[in-house]
Scaffold this motif. Sequence first.
Motif, PDB file in Angstrom:
ATOM      1  N   GLU A   1       2.757 101.398 -17.933  1.00  0.00           N
ATOM      2  CA  GLU A   1       3.975 102.211 -19.537  1.00  0.00           C
ATOM      3  C   GLU A   1       4.195 101.407 -20.316  1.00  0.00           C
ATOM      4  O   GLU A   1       4.639 100.413 -19.987  1.00  0.00           O
ATOM      5  N   THR A   2       5.234 101.558 -21.569  1.00  0.00           N
ATOM      6  CA  THR A   2       5.644 100.868 -22.411  1.00  0.00           C
ATOM      7  C   THR A   2       6.951 100.038 -21.362  1.00  0.00           C
ATOM      8  O   THR A   2       7.275  98.858 -22.006  1.00  0.00           O
TER       9      THR A   2
ATOM     10  N   VAL B   1       5.335  97.107 -19.458  1.00  0.00           N
ATOM     11  CA  VAL B   1       5.003  96.307 -20.395  1.00  0.00           C
ATOM     12  C   VAL B   1       5.990  95.335 -21.150  1.00  0.00           C
ATOM     13  O   VAL B   1       6.093  94.366 -21.267  1.00  0.00           O
ATOM     14  N   LEU B   2       7.206  95.725 -21.345  1.00  0.00           N
ATOM     15  CA  LEU B   2       7.837  94.979 -21.973  1.00  0.00           C
ATOM     16  C   LEU B   2       8.684  94.686 -20.881  1.00  0.00           C
ATOM     17  O   LEU B   2       8.920  93.084 -21.422  1.00  0.00           O
TER      18      LEU B   2
ATOM     19  N   LEU C   1       4.307  94.264 -26.348  1.00  0.00           N
ATOM     20  CA  LEU C   1       4.672  95.824 -26.823  1.00  0.00           C
ATOM     21  C   LEU C   1       3.310  95.907 -28.032  1.00  0.00           C
ATOM     22  O   LEU C   1       2.761  96.348 -28.385  1.00  0.00           O
ATOM     23  N   THR C   2       3.938  94.974 -28.978  1.00  0.00           N
ATOM     24  CA  THR C   2       2.612  94.937 -30.208  1.00  0.00           C
ATOM     25  C   THR C   2       1.194  94.609 -29.994  1.00  0.00           C
ATOM     26  O   THR C   2       1.032  95.354 -30.548  1.00  0.00           O
TER      27      THR C   2
ATOM     28  N   GLU D   1      -0.476  95.279 -27.465  1.00  0.00           N
ATOM     29  CA  GLU D   1      -0.836  96.145 -26.254  1.00  0.00           C
ATOM     30  C   GLU D   1      -1.241  97.437 -27.685  1.00  0.00           C
ATOM     31  O   GLU D   1      -1.990  97.936 -27.129  1.00  0.00           O
ATOM     32  N   SER D   2      -0.275  97.687 -28.685  1.00  0.00           N
ATOM     33  CA  SER D   2      -0.229  98.493 -28.929  1.00  0.00           C
ATOM     34  C   SER D   2      -1.207  98.665 -30.325  1.00  0.00           C
ATOM     35  O   SER D   2      -2.334 100.038 -30.498  1.00  0.00           O
TER      36      SER D   2
ATOM     37  N   THR E   1      -4.609  99.506 -28.494  1.00  0.00           N
ATOM     38  CA  THR E   1      -5.040 100.224 -27.930  1.00  0.00           C
ATOM     39  C   THR E   1      -5.865 101.343 -29.483  1.00  0.00           C
ATOM     40  O   THR E   1      -6.442 102.153 -29.565  1.00  0.00           O
TER      41      THR E   1
END
Length: 294
Positions: A202-203, A206-207, A280-281, A283-284, A287
């Motif tokens: 989850e977020t 990832v962080l 995070l950026t 992976e976002s 997605t």
Amino acid sequence: MSDFIAGAIGGAFGIMVGYPLDTVKVRIQTQKNYKGMWHCIYTTYKMEKMSGFFRGLSMSMSTVSICSSISFGTYKSCLHALCKLRYGSAEVKPSNLDIFLSGYAAGAVRVLVTSPTDMAKVRLQTQMQSYSAVASSCLLSKPKYQGPVHCLRMVVQEEGFLGLYRGCLALMFRDCLSFATYFLSYAVLREWLAPAGQSKPETLGVLLSGGFAGMLAWTVATPMDVIKSRLQVNGASIPKYRGVIHCITTSVRQEGVKVLFKGLGLNCLRAFPVNMVVFLTYESILTLTKQLSI
């Protein structure tokens, strides 16, 4: 292509978060007139105000997206090629060795692009300017380099074209091993932090994976980062260091082995939030691009 795009955007966000501390790190590594991180921060602000922390930012911002895009894109391309070569399909789960070798290749390719811009960044960051205590906006000393492009022109003029690649070998040693560590540690941590029954974290996962991967990578990279920065600041007119080995032996002889770890704490402090943002950026964006392609 999505990995190149995601890497570019992630890198741009990351540089904005960590650049001031990067300036402090470079100054501590290359100049002996600082007693530590806080003394460097205080002195930089006193002498140059906030602008002192952002010297060379325009060059970094103009190139970091390209460099990050190359790093992530090369890594994923090499990983797919390795998996296809070894297992017959790019869709299989890669081994840790596959990830390590792909990260190593990404670091090597990245150096070819980053060496001249990293040279300009380091020289601008270590260029001191002083301001009047009475009128803080009044510049007392004119800087040698007026900006990134002017810096690159001056280096070529004074040191020749190869001057742009001063410290390139040290940069190669730094980036190959650190990027191999970077991508491998992220992949391992990402898998560990994924909820049971899921392949992706989850977020928060990832962080944390990105932050700790960045710290581990800089722990590996710092010794050669010190040498790289010293070689880049070292001009051709009166060279202090003849090469990587000479720089290492001279630095250790004069300042002890601890000199190779100058800025390590600062590197780790900077790396955690920067790489949290980067991954995070990244992976976002991946997605999002997958959703748009469906």
